[in-house]
Design an enzyme around this catalytic site. Structure first.
Site, short mmCIF file in Angstrom:
data_model
loop_
_atom_site.label_atom_id
_atom_site.label_comp_id
_atom_site.label_asym_id
_atom_site.label_seq_id
_atom_site.Cartn_x
_atom_site.Cartn_y
_atom_site.Cartn_z
N SER A 1 10.44 30.55 -14.17
CA SER A 1 9.39 31.29 -14.39
C SER A 1 9.49 32.56 -13.44
O SER A 1 8.72 32.87 -12.91
CB SER A 1 8.28 30.52 -13.87
OG SER A 1 7.85 29.32 -14.61
N GLY B 1 9.08 27.47 -17.52
CA GLY B 1 7.92 27.50 -18.41
C GLY B 1 6.54 27.04 -17.77
O GLY B 1 5.44 27.02 -18.47
N GLU C 1 18.69 26.85 -12.52
CA GLU C 1 17.06 26.60 -13.01
C GLU C 1 16.57 25.51 -12.84
O GLU C 1 16.70 24.43 -13.54
CB GLU C 1 17.27 26.90 -14.73
CG GLU C 1 17.64 28.29 -15.10
CD GLU C 1 17.32 28.44 -16.63
OE1 GLU C 1 16.80 29.72 -16.60
OE2 GLU C 1 17.51 27.75 -17.46
N HIS D 1 21.85 24.82 -20.64
CA HIS D 1 20.21 24.83 -20.70
C HIS D 1 19.62 23.70 -20.59
O HIS D 1 19.93 22.62 -21.39
CB HIS D 1 19.73 25.98 -21.54
CG HIS D 1 18.37 26.43 -21.06
ND1 HIS D 1 17.32 25.68 -21.36
CD2 HIS D 1 18.11 27.60 -20.67
CE1 HIS D 1 16.15 26.44 -20.78
NE2 HIS D 1 16.48 27.74 -20.48
N ASN E 1 16.57 35.29 -22.02
CA ASN E 1 16.79 34.20 -22.88
C ASN E 1 15.44 34.17 -23.90
O ASN E 1 14.60 33.78 -23.44
CB ASN E 1 16.77 32.67 -22.35
CG ASN E 1 17.09 31.78 -23.26
OD1 ASN E 1 17.25 32.06 -24.47
ND2 ASN E 1 17.02 30.63 -22.84
N GLU F 1 17.11 22.75 -21.54
CA GLU F 1 16.21 22.17 -22.87
C GLU F 1 17.21 21.62 -23.79
O GLU F 1 16.70 20.71 -24.65
CB GLU F 1 15.37 23.38 -23.41
CG GLU F 1 14.24 23.91 -22.76
CD GLU F 1 13.88 25.11 -22.85
OE1 GLU F 1 13.02 25.88 -22.13
OE2 GLU F 1 14.50 26.12 -24.00
N LYS G 1 14.92 32.33 -26.45
CA LYS G 1 14.61 31.01 -27.08
C LYS G 1 14.32 30.92 -28.46
O LYS G 1 14.90 31.95 -28.97
CB LYS G 1 13.55 30.32 -26.01
CG LYS G 1 13.98 30.15 -24.74
CD LYS G 1 12.97 29.37 -23.83
CE LYS G 1 13.38 29.32 -22.32
NZ LYS G 1 12.80 28.54 -21.40
#
Length: 802
Positions: A210, A170, A164, A94, A10, A96, A12
C-alpha cells in the site's frame, strides 16, 4: 558503492491496450528522478506493447517466469522468451502467487535460479501474514523464504528483495516506517551472515505494501529502504511522485553510500600545487562553477571538443556518483586521429610554456581515478603507466581548463598554440573513451568510428595500437580482470572519422573483420551494421576470421563494395546467423575498379546457417563476376602464402583465441560443395527457417550466359513468406521468364507459405556500380566533362546527448 534507488510498478491483472498506452505515455513525458531505476510489470499479454512504446531508461518486467527452458508447459513463459523480447526483469515469489497458486519457497527459488542463469534480473518478494506478525515470526518467515533462494544461487547482484507484508498489500494499511526499517535491517543482517558482506552492502531491499504518494517520502528516509514495489498506485499519475520520493525526501541530501567518499574533492584539489599564472593572466581566469554530475544521461557521445565538459563530468561521476553511469544505455564514440604535427608543428616555441606547465603538473597518489582505471588493467597493456593515463584524463578538469583558456585569451601567439591544445584534447578523448565504455555497464547500443590512433605509428612506441581498440579486444576475449559491455546488443561501425582525405563521394576504407572482432564474442551481441565502406588493397586488413566464434545474429552492410571472400568470412563468423543484408552502389571506388563478387562463395558461406537464417537481402548483381575468377584468386593466394616468412600481422593472440574456439575450415573454399552453384547462390531448398528473401535475379538464377542448375520453384524453401526479385524485366532473358512463369504456376502447391512476390510484374532495379566507374574515368582521364551524380549520403542517426 551507493545503492541506486529502485521503484517497481506491478500492474497485476489490470489494464487494457488503451490504459497501458496511456500509462506508458505518461511515464515517457514525466520528469523522473534520473537516480532512480524504474521497472514496470504489465500483464504478460502487454509486455511487448509496453516495451515497444516505453522510452529508453525505464525497464519492463514480467510478473512471473517458469523454471524450465521450454516444453509442454501450457500457459508458462520461459526466460529465453523474455530475453528474446527484451524483457530484462521478472517478479517472483509475490504473496498472491504463494497464497493463491500455492507456490512453495523451493519452487520460487528454482525459478529465481533459472531467471538469473538466463540473464534476467529478479524482484524477489517475501513477507508475512498478519497472524505470523502477531506471533512474532516475521523475521523467521521472511528469512526462510530467502533462505530457500540462497540454497540455489550465489550471486545476488541481479536480485532486488521486495519486502511485502501480506497484511499491508491492497488493504490501505501500511507498515510504519519503524516497522519497515526494522525488517529491512534484519534482512540486511541476514544477507551478511548467510550470503556475504558484499551482498549485505550492495543488495537493494525495497518495500511494498500500500505504498502511495502520501507515505513514500517518509519511508524513503530510512537508511535500509532502497525503494518500493508499488501495486495499484503504479496505474495512476501519482506513480511519478513515488518514483521521485527519494529526490523529494529531506533525507536525500546525502548520498546513500557505504564506503564511498561522502564529499569527493575536485580533480584540481587532488593535484599537486601548480605554479601560479602571471598576475595579469590570473585576473582573467573565469569563475568555475561546481560540476553537476550528469545523472540523467542515457546516451553519451565522445566526439569533439564540444563534448569534453560532459565527458569530464562522467569521469568525475564514475567515483562520486557511480549510479549515474548505470543510466547510460547508448554510446557514440567517434574519435579523431591524433595529429602530431601533420599540418602545423605541434611542438613549437610558442607552445613551449604550455607544454612546460603541463609537463610539470603532477597527479596526487590518492587521486580517485587511480582506483577507477584499474578496470583497464594497465600493467599488462601497452598504453603507458597509471600516472600518464590519469594525467590525460585530467586535462579537462574545469579549473585547469579555465586557467588555460584565460592564458590563451591574452596570448598574442595563440594561433601557434592551437595545434598543441588540439593534440592534448584528442589524447583526453582517446583515453576517456575506453574507460567510460568499461564503466557504463548497461550500454545496449554503440555507434563506433574506426579511426586509427595516430598518423605516425611507432612500432617501438607507447601507442602501437589504438587505446580503445586494444581495450575492446581484451574485453571481447575475456582478458580484462572483469567482464564489461555484457549487455551490448547493437553495434554500428562507422567509416574512419575526421581524416584529411575524407571524401563522401568514395567508399571509406575499413578493416571489416578487424573491427567486428572487437565485439563479436560479447554474450548479448545481436547485430552489427556498417555502411559506405570498402577494403583498400594497399592497406593492411584481416583476410580471414575463424568461423562459428561469434554471438552476432544479424549483419547489415549497405552501400558498400566488399569482395565476396571477405563477406564469406563475415557470414561464417556467427555461430547462428539469422539475418544478413548487403547492398552495393551509391559511391565511387578510389581506383575506379570493383572487387570480385562470387555467387558460389557467398552461397557456400550461407550454407553454414541453413538451419538458422530467417532473412536474406543481397543487392549486388552489378558486382557479380564469374565464379572461376574467385577460385583462381584463392589459388593464387595459396601459392603466394607459401613464400610468407612470417604470419600476417593479424595472426595475433586474439586470432589464436578465436581459432581455438572455432569449428569448421578457416577458408570458405575448403567447405565441400553441397550443391551445384554455376554462378548462382545455389538452391535454398534446405534453408529451414528462411521466410524473407530479397535478391537480384542474376545471383538467384545465374548470369544471362550461364545455365541455372535447378528449377527455381524447387530451390526456394517451404518456409518462404516474402520474395523480392531485383533486376528482372520480362522478355530480356528467356530462361529467366521460364523460371518465373513456373514459379507463378506452381506457387500454391509447392510454396503454400509464400504470400508476397515483388519484382515480377514491374522491375525493381538493382543497385548500379557501372555508373560509378564511368564517373571516375571521366574525371581521371579527362575524356569527358565530369558527370553530375547523386552520391549516397551516410545517415548517422541521432547522436546527440540524451
Amino acid at each position: 558503492m551507493p545503492r541506486q534507488f529502485f521503484v517497481g510498478g506491478n500492474f497485476k491483472m489490470n489494464g487494457n491496450i488503451d490504459t497501458i498506452k496511456s500509462i506508458v505515455s505518461h511515464l515517457n513525458d514525466a520528469k523522473c528522478d534520473s537516480n532512480t531505476e524504474v521497472v514496470i510489470a504489465p500483464p504478460a499479454l502487454y509486455l511487448l506493447l509496453t516495451r515497444e512504446h516505453l522510452r529508453s531508461g525505464i525497464e519492463v518486467a514480467a510478473q512471473n517466469v517458469f523454471d524450465k527452458p521450454n516444453g509442454a508447459f501450457t500457459g508458462e513463459i520461459s526466460v529465453a522468451q523474455l530475453k528474446d523480447s527484451n524483457i530484462t526483469w521478472t517478479l517472483l515469489g509475490h504473496s498472491e502467487r504463494r497464497v493463491i497458486l500455492q507456490e512453495s519457497d523451493s519452487f520460487v527459488a528454482q525459478k529465481t535460479k533459472a531467471a538469473l542463469d538466463g540473464g534476467i534480473g529478479v524482484i524477489l518478494c517475501c513477507g508475512e501474514t498478519l497472524e505470523q506478525r502477531e506471533a512474532g515470526k516475521t523475521i523467521e518467515v521472511v528469512t526462510a523464504q530467502l533462505g530457500a533462494v540462497a540454497k540455489e544461487i550465489k550471486d545476488w547482484s541481479k536480485v532486488v528483495i521486495a519486502y511485502e507484508p501480506i497484511w499491508a498489500i491492497g488493504t490501505g494499511k501500511v507498515a510504519s516506517t519503524e516497522q519497515a526499517q526494522e525488517v529491512h535491517a534484519s534482512i540486511r543482517e541476514w544477507l551478511g551472515k548467510e550470503v556475504s558482506g558484499d551482498a549485505k552492502e550492495a543488495t537493494r531491499i525495497i518495500y511494498g505494501g500500500s505504498v502511495s504518494e502520501k507515505n513514500c517520502r517518509e519511508l524513503a528516509k530510512e537508511k535500509d529502504i532502497d525503494g518500493f514495489l508499488v501495486g495499484g498506485a503504479s496505474l495512476k499519475p501519482a506513480f511519478v511522485d513515488i518514483i521521485n520520493a527519494r529526490q523529494s525526501s529531506v533525507a536525500t541530501s546525502s548520498l546513500r553510500s557505504f564506503g564511498a567518499m561522502s564529499s569527493p574533492p575536485s580533480f584540481h584539489s587532488l593535484n599537486e600545487p601548480q605554479q601560479p599564472l602571471p598576475e595579469e593572466t590570473a585576473a582573467k581566469v573565469p569563475t568555475v562553477d561546481t560540476v553537476t554530475p550528469p545523472h540523467g544521461w542515457t546516451r553519451i557521445r565522445i566526439n569533439n571538443k564540444d563534448d569534453h565538459q560532459h565527458i569530464y563530468e562522467l569521469l568525475e561521476a564514475s567515483y562520486s556518483h557511480p549510479q549515474a553511469l548505470a543510466r547510460v544505455k547508448e554510446a557514440v564514440i567517434k574519435l579523431a586521429q591524433v595529429r602530431e604535427g601533420s599540418f602545423f608543428p605541434t611542438h613549437n616555441e610558442h607552445s613551449k610554456p604550455y607544454e612546460d606547465r603541463e609537463n610539470a603538473r603532477t597527479i596526487s597518489p590518492t587521486h580517485p581515478l587511480r582506483q577507477i582505471i584499474k578496470v583497464l588493467d594497465l600493467k599488462v597493456d601497452v598504453v603507458g603507466d597509471e600516472d600518464r593515463y590519469v594525467k590525460h584524463l585530467t586535462w579537462n578538469e574545469p579549473e585547469l581548463r579555465a586557467e588555460r583558456e584565460a592564458q590563451l585569451a591574452v596570448d598574442p601567439e595563440q594561433w601557434h598554440v592551437q595545434s598543441y591544445i588540439s593534440l592534448r584534447s584528442a589524447l583526453f578523448a582517446h583515453h576517456a573513451a575506453p574507460l567510460l565504455l568499461m564503466l557504463c555497464e548497461n550500454i545496449e547500443s554503440l555507434t563506433y568510428s574506426s579511426s586509427p590512433y595516430s598518423y605516425k605509428p611507432d612500432d617501438g612506441g607507447e601507442y602501437t595500437q589504438h587505446i580503445l581498440l586494444r581495450t575492446l579486444l581484451r574485453n571481447n576475449h575475456g582478458q580484462l580482470p572483469d567482464k564489461h559491455l555484457q549487455r551490448l546488443r547493437h553495434v554500428r561501425i562507422l567509416p574512419e572519422y575526421d581524416l584529411w582525405y575524407d571524401d563522401d563521394r568514395t567508399y571509406s576504407h575499413m578493416d571489416v573483420l578487424g573491427q567486428v572482432r572487437l565485439f563479436h564474442r560479447l554474450p548479448e551481441i545481436t547485430s552489427i551494421a556498417m555502411d559506405g565502406i570498402e577494403i583498400h588493397g594497399g592497406a593492411d586488413y584481416m583476410e580471414f576470421m575463424p568461423p562459428a566464434t561469434s554471438n552476432i545474429r544479424t549483419i547489415r552492410i549497405g552501400h558498400s563494395m566488399l569482395a565476396s571472400d571477405i563477406l564469406a568470412s563475415l557470414i561464417r563468423m556467427p555461430k547462428q546467423l539469422e539475418e544478413f543484408a548487403y547492398s552495393v552502389g551509391g559511391r565511387d571506388t578510389r581506383d575506379g575498379g570493383h572487387d570480385m563478387f562470387s555467387a558460389r562463395t557467398i552461397g557456400k558461406a550461407l550454407s553454414d546457417h541453413r538451419e538458422s537464417l530467417r532473412v536474406l537481402d543481397i543487392d549486388a548483381d552489378d558486382q557479380l563476376t564469374d565464379d572461376r575468377h574467385d577460385i583462381e584468386s584463392h589459388e593464387e593466394f595459396l601459392e603466394q602464402r607459401k613464400d610468407y616468412i612470417d604470419d600476417p600481422y593479424w595472426y595475433d593472440e586474439w586470432f589464436k583465441l578465436d581459432e581455438e574456439a572455432s569449428t569448421g575450415p578457416l577458408h570458405v573454399h575448403n567447405l565441400p560443395d553441397t550443391r551445384v552453384y554455376n554462378n548462382t547462390i545455389g538452391s535454398l531448398h534446405d534453408f529451414a527457417k528462411l521466410s524473407k528473401l530479397s535478391i537480384g535475379v542474376k545471383l538467384l538464377l545465374g548470369l544471362p550466359e550461364s545455365a541455372t542448375p535447378f528449377q527455381l520453384v524447387d530451390a526456394l524453401p517451404q518456409s518462404l513468406e516474402y520474395l523480392l526479385i531485383r533486376g528482372y524485366t520480362r522478355g530480356k532473358v528467356a530462361r529467366y521468364d521460364e523460371a518465373i512463369d513456373e514459379l507463378i504456376a506452381l506457387r500454391a502447391d509447392r510454396l503454400p507459405a509464400l504470400q508476397e512476390i515483388h519484382g515480377i510484374e514491374e522491375c525493381v532495379p538493382s543497385a548500379e556500380i557501372e555508373a560509378t566507374r564511368r564517373r571516375y574515368s571521366s574525371v581521371r582521364y579527362g575524356d569527358e566533362e565530369e558527370e553530375e551524380a547523386d552520391y549516397w549520403k551516410l545517415e548517422e542517426g541521432n547522436q546527440s546527448w540524451a
